[in-house]
Design a protein around this motif. Sequence first.
Motif, PDB file in Angstrom:
ATOM      1  N   VAL A   5     -40.536  17.959  13.830  1.00 10.90           N
ATOM      2  CA  VAL A   5     -40.253  18.821  12.676  1.00 10.90           C
ATOM      3  C   VAL A   5     -39.590  20.117  13.130  1.00 10.90           C
ATOM      4  CG1 VAL A   5     -41.299  20.152  10.814  1.00 10.90           C
ATOM      5  CG2 VAL A   5     -42.128  17.846  11.301  1.00 10.90           C
ATOM      6  N   LEU A   6     -40.104  20.707  14.193  1.00 15.55           N
ATOM      7  CA  LEU A   6     -39.555  21.976  14.676  1.00 15.55           C
ATOM      8  C   LEU A   6     -38.146  21.798  15.237  1.00 15.55           C
ATOM      9  CD1 LEU A   6     -42.743  23.473  16.339  1.00 15.55           C
ATOM     10  CD2 LEU A   6     -41.478  24.457  14.422  1.00 15.55           C
ATOM     11  N   ASN A   7     -37.893  20.704  15.929  1.00 15.32           N
ATOM     12  CA  ASN A   7     -36.541  20.433  16.414  1.00 15.32           C
ATOM     13  C   ASN A   7     -35.569  20.279  15.244  1.00 15.32           C
ATOM     14  OD1 ASN A   7     -35.935  19.388  19.593  1.00 15.32           O
ATOM     15  ND2 ASN A   7     -38.073  19.720  19.062  1.00 15.32           N
ATOM     16  N   GLN A   8     -36.027  19.596  14.185  1.00 17.99           N
ATOM     17  CA  GLN A   8     -35.175  19.427  13.001  1.00 17.99           C
ATOM     18  C   GLN A   8     -34.891  20.773  12.335  1.00 17.99           C
ATOM     19  OE1 GLN A   8     -37.456  16.601  10.710  1.00 17.99           O
ATOM     20  NE2 GLN A   8     -36.512  14.821  11.696  1.00 17.99           N
ATOM     21  N   LEU A   9     -35.891  21.640  12.274  1.00 15.18           N
ATOM     22  CA  LEU A   9     -35.690  22.960  11.687  1.00 15.18           C
ATOM     23  C   LEU A   9     -34.692  23.782  12.504  1.00 15.18           C
ATOM     24  CD1 LEU A   9     -39.299  23.948  10.548  1.00 15.18           C
ATOM     25  CD2 LEU A   9     -37.268  23.842   9.089  1.00 15.18           C
ATOM     26  N   CYS A  10     -34.747  23.655  13.803  1.00 17.65           N
ATOM     27  CA  CYS A  10     -33.783  24.368  14.648  1.00 17.65           C
ATOM     28  C   CYS A  10     -32.357  23.896  14.355  1.00 17.65           C
ATOM     29  CB  CYS A  10     -34.116  24.163  16.128  1.00 17.65           C
ATOM     30  SG  CYS A  10     -35.554  25.102  16.687  1.00 17.65           S
ATOM     31  N   LEU A  11     -32.208  22.598  14.119  1.00 22.14           N
ATOM     32  CA  LEU A  11     -30.875  22.075  13.765  1.00 22.14           C
ATOM     33  C   LEU A  11     -30.458  22.548  12.386  1.00 22.14           C
ATOM     34  CD1 LEU A  11     -30.909  18.377  15.086  1.00 22.14           C
ATOM     35  CD2 LEU A  11     -29.549  20.284  15.960  1.00 22.14           C
ATOM     36  N   GLN A  12     -31.359  22.406  11.419  1.00 19.21           N
ATOM     37  CA  GLN A  12     -31.028  22.782  10.047  1.00 19.21           C
ATOM     38  C   GLN A  12     -30.707  24.262   9.920  1.00 19.21           C
ATOM     39  OE1 GLN A  12     -34.453  21.492   7.843  1.00 19.21           O
ATOM     40  NE2 GLN A  12     -34.074  19.309   8.217  1.00 19.21           N
ATOM     41  N   ARG A  13     -31.462  25.083  10.628  1.00 19.97           N
ATOM     42  CA  ARG A  13     -31.263  26.534  10.558  1.00 19.97           C
ATOM     43  C   ARG A  13     -30.240  27.024  11.573  1.00 19.97           C
ATOM     44  NH1 ARG A  13     -34.095  29.442   6.396  1.00 19.97           N
ATOM     45  NH2 ARG A  13     -35.877  28.158   5.767  1.00 19.97           N
ATOM     46  N   ARG A  14     -29.705  26.086  12.344  1.00 19.46           N
ATOM     47  CA  ARG A  14     -28.728  26.402  13.400  1.00 19.46           C
ATOM     48  C   ARG A  14     -29.273  27.505  14.305  1.00 19.46           C
ATOM     49  NH1 ARG A  14     -24.468  23.555  12.803  1.00 19.46           N
ATOM     50  NH2 ARG A  14     -23.247  24.785  14.293  1.00 19.46           N
ATOM     51  N   MET A  15     -30.476  27.243  14.785  1.00 17.66           N
ATOM     52  CA  MET A  15     -31.186  28.213  15.611  1.00 17.66           C
ATOM     53  C   MET A  15     -31.220  27.741  17.072  1.00 17.66           C
ATOM     54  SD  MET A  15     -32.868  31.058  15.861  1.00 17.66           S
ATOM     55  CE  MET A  15     -33.344  31.474  14.173  1.00 17.66           C
ATOM     56  N   PRO A  16     -30.488  28.377  17.948  1.00 16.39           N
ATOM     57  CA  PRO A  16     -30.571  28.035  19.377  1.00 16.39           C
ATOM     58  C   PRO A  16     -31.987  28.310  19.890  1.00 16.39           C
ATOM     59  CG  PRO A  16     -28.653  29.419  18.913  1.00 16.39           C
ATOM     60  CD  PRO A  16     -29.519  29.449  17.696  1.00 16.39           C
ATOM     61  N   SER A  17     -32.531  27.356  20.630  1.00 14.92           N
ATOM     62  CA  SER A  17     -33.916  27.520  21.065  1.00 14.92           C
ATOM     63  C   SER A  17     -34.130  27.009  22.480  1.00 14.92           C
ATOM     64  CB  SER A  17     -34.870  26.781  20.105  1.00 14.92           C
ATOM     65  OG  SER A  17     -34.571  25.390  20.080  1.00 14.92           O
ATOM     66  N   VAL A  18     -35.070  27.653  23.176  1.00 18.17           N
ATOM     67  CA  VAL A  18     -35.505  27.227  24.507  1.00 18.17           C
ATOM     68  C   VAL A  18     -37.008  26.986  24.434  1.00 18.17           C
ATOM     69  CG1 VAL A  18     -35.776  27.913  26.923  1.00 18.17           C
ATOM     70  CG2 VAL A  18     -33.657  28.445  25.712  1.00 18.17           C
ATOM     71  N   TRP A  19     -37.444  25.904  25.080  1.00 17.16           N
ATOM     72  CA  TRP A  19     -38.819  25.425  24.929  1.00 17.16           C
ATOM     73  C   TRP A  19     -39.555  25.374  26.258  1.00 17.16           C
ATOM     74  CZ3 TRP A  19     -40.563  22.682  20.193  1.00 17.16           C
ATOM     75  CH2 TRP A  19     -39.676  22.865  19.131  1.00 17.16           C
ATOM     76  N   GLY A  20     -40.842  24.988  26.173  1.00 20.83           N
ATOM     77  CA  GLY A  20     -41.699  24.981  27.356  1.00 20.83           C
ATOM     78  C   GLY A  20     -42.080  23.605  27.848  1.00 20.83           C
ATOM     79  N   GLY A  21     -41.116  22.698  27.916  1.00 25.00           N
ATOM     80  CA  GLY A  21     -41.408  21.373  28.447  1.00 25.00           C
ATOM     81  C   GLY A  21     -40.400  20.354  27.959  1.00 25.00           C
ATOM     82  N   ARG A  22     -39.993  19.469  28.839  1.00 21.75           N
ATOM     83  CA  ARG A  22     -38.979  18.466  28.498  1.00 21.75           C
ATOM     84  C   ARG A  22     -39.418  17.575  27.338  1.00 21.75           C
ATOM     85  NH1 ARG A  22     -36.269  14.190  32.814  1.00 21.75           N
ATOM     86  NH2 ARG A  22     -34.751  13.289  31.378  1.00 21.75           N
ATOM     87  N   ASP A  23     -40.707  17.242  27.291  1.00 18.46           N
ATOM     88  CA  ASP A  23     -41.190  16.317  26.260  1.00 18.46           C
ATOM     89  C   ASP A  23     -41.240  16.950  24.873  1.00 18.46           C
ATOM     90  OD1 ASP A  23     -41.509  14.217  28.069  1.00 18.46           O
ATOM     91  OD2 ASP A  23     -43.512  14.888  28.637  1.00 18.46           O
ATOM     92  N   PHE A  24     -41.016  18.269  24.783  1.00 23.09           N
ATOM     93  CA  PHE A  24     -40.938  18.939  23.489  1.00 23.09           C
ATOM     94  C   PHE A  24     -39.568  18.748  22.841  1.00 23.09           C
ATOM     95  CE2 PHE A  24     -44.436  21.013  25.514  1.00 23.09           C
ATOM     96  CZ  PHE A  24     -45.244  21.541  24.518  1.00 23.09           C
ATOM     97  N   MET A  25     -38.583  18.329  23.605  1.00 27.53           N
ATOM     98  CA  MET A  25     -37.209  18.260  23.127  1.00 27.53           C
ATOM     99  C   MET A  25     -36.934  16.912  22.457  1.00 27.53           C
ATOM    100  SD  MET A  25     -35.588  19.900  26.605  1.00 27.53           S
ATOM    101  CE  MET A  25     -33.889  20.012  25.995  1.00 27.53           C
ATOM    102  N   THR A  26     -36.595  16.959  21.160  1.00 27.23           N
ATOM    103  CA  THR A  26     -36.321  15.717  20.439  1.00 27.23           C
ATOM    104  C   THR A  26     -34.964  15.755  19.735  1.00 27.23           C
ATOM    105  OG1 THR A  26     -37.407  16.457  18.396  1.00 27.23           O
ATOM    106  CG2 THR A  26     -38.788  15.353  20.031  1.00 27.23           C
TER     107      THR A  26
END
Length: 328
Positions: free
Chosen positions: A236-257
């Motif tokens: 859900v959070l990855n989708q929101l980053c796309l929808q809101r066009r929000m560049p983001s950096v995360w804390g683990g490879r498995d968080f990236m979808t």
Amino acid sequence: MKRRTACHAMLLAIMASPRMTWAQVADRPARLAFLVEPALDAPLQQAVVKALREGLRTLGYIEGRNYSIEFRSADGTFARLPALASELLRQQPDVLVTAWPAAAMAAKEATRTVPVVAVSVDNPVTMGLAQSFAQPGGNITGVGSWAVEIVAKRLQVLREFVPAAKRFGVLFNPNVAGPGLERAVADWQKGLGLPIHAYAASGPGDFDGAFAAMAKDGVGGLLVFADSNTYTHRVVLNQLCLQRRMPSVWGGRDFMTGGALASYQSDYPDMFRRSATLIDKILKGTKPGDIPFEQASKLELVIDAKAAKALDVVVPPALLLSADHVIE
């Protein structure tokens, strides 16, 4: 005098006996317990459970022969952790292993006697898990993950992605954020030279409001803290980053979808493999309070080139060269 000497010798022998140590279990298989907040899905089974078993196997432990392990997961529900910790402790484990800060804090509240190995926690001293890194002093030791320092590095990575951003945001879970968050944000802000706003979200019901607030505040890049909440709801959070066009950096490879630009994090499998050494020391009689907390030694930068393209973000060549993995 002879009787006194004999009694003294007998007392020393009893004190030195393996049965007097914290968890010497030479006469039976060791009982291990494992507590984690997020669901133990396939990625976590690979990164955490498999790695821990590999570390134990390297030291000569064979599951079902000289050790057993009981797993409990809160399936992403923070409030379930205390009951699960108590459930595991009723089984009288020789060592309780916890993954990430929330489970470690639940174990801390549940026992002051059973040895705990807390893996991938933030600073154990500021969390109240240990008196110091070198001499924890209580019933808890483990492996830290450079939380504050690595967040500063993630913010630098984010700035390289979006150098024109006027301010950044951090998304955190108020259920697990420590009392030092406000000070840490001030330090990161000073080091980065940009305003940083913190947005609380303890579940999906808070996500839309947090992203709306970011848009209102003019946030140009987001750092998403690694915890059970963000892992459980990462899609859900990855989708929101796309929808809101929000560049983001995360804390683990498995968080990236698919919506996250990058992840910069300690190597989880390496930490859980290393935790086996601490478990082994406890089972052989060393008190947890005498075993120094270790720090993660391996870091991993992962970049999602597909997400960058979708967000119309140019990946700096220097970051590409330093990346451990690039998702094409």
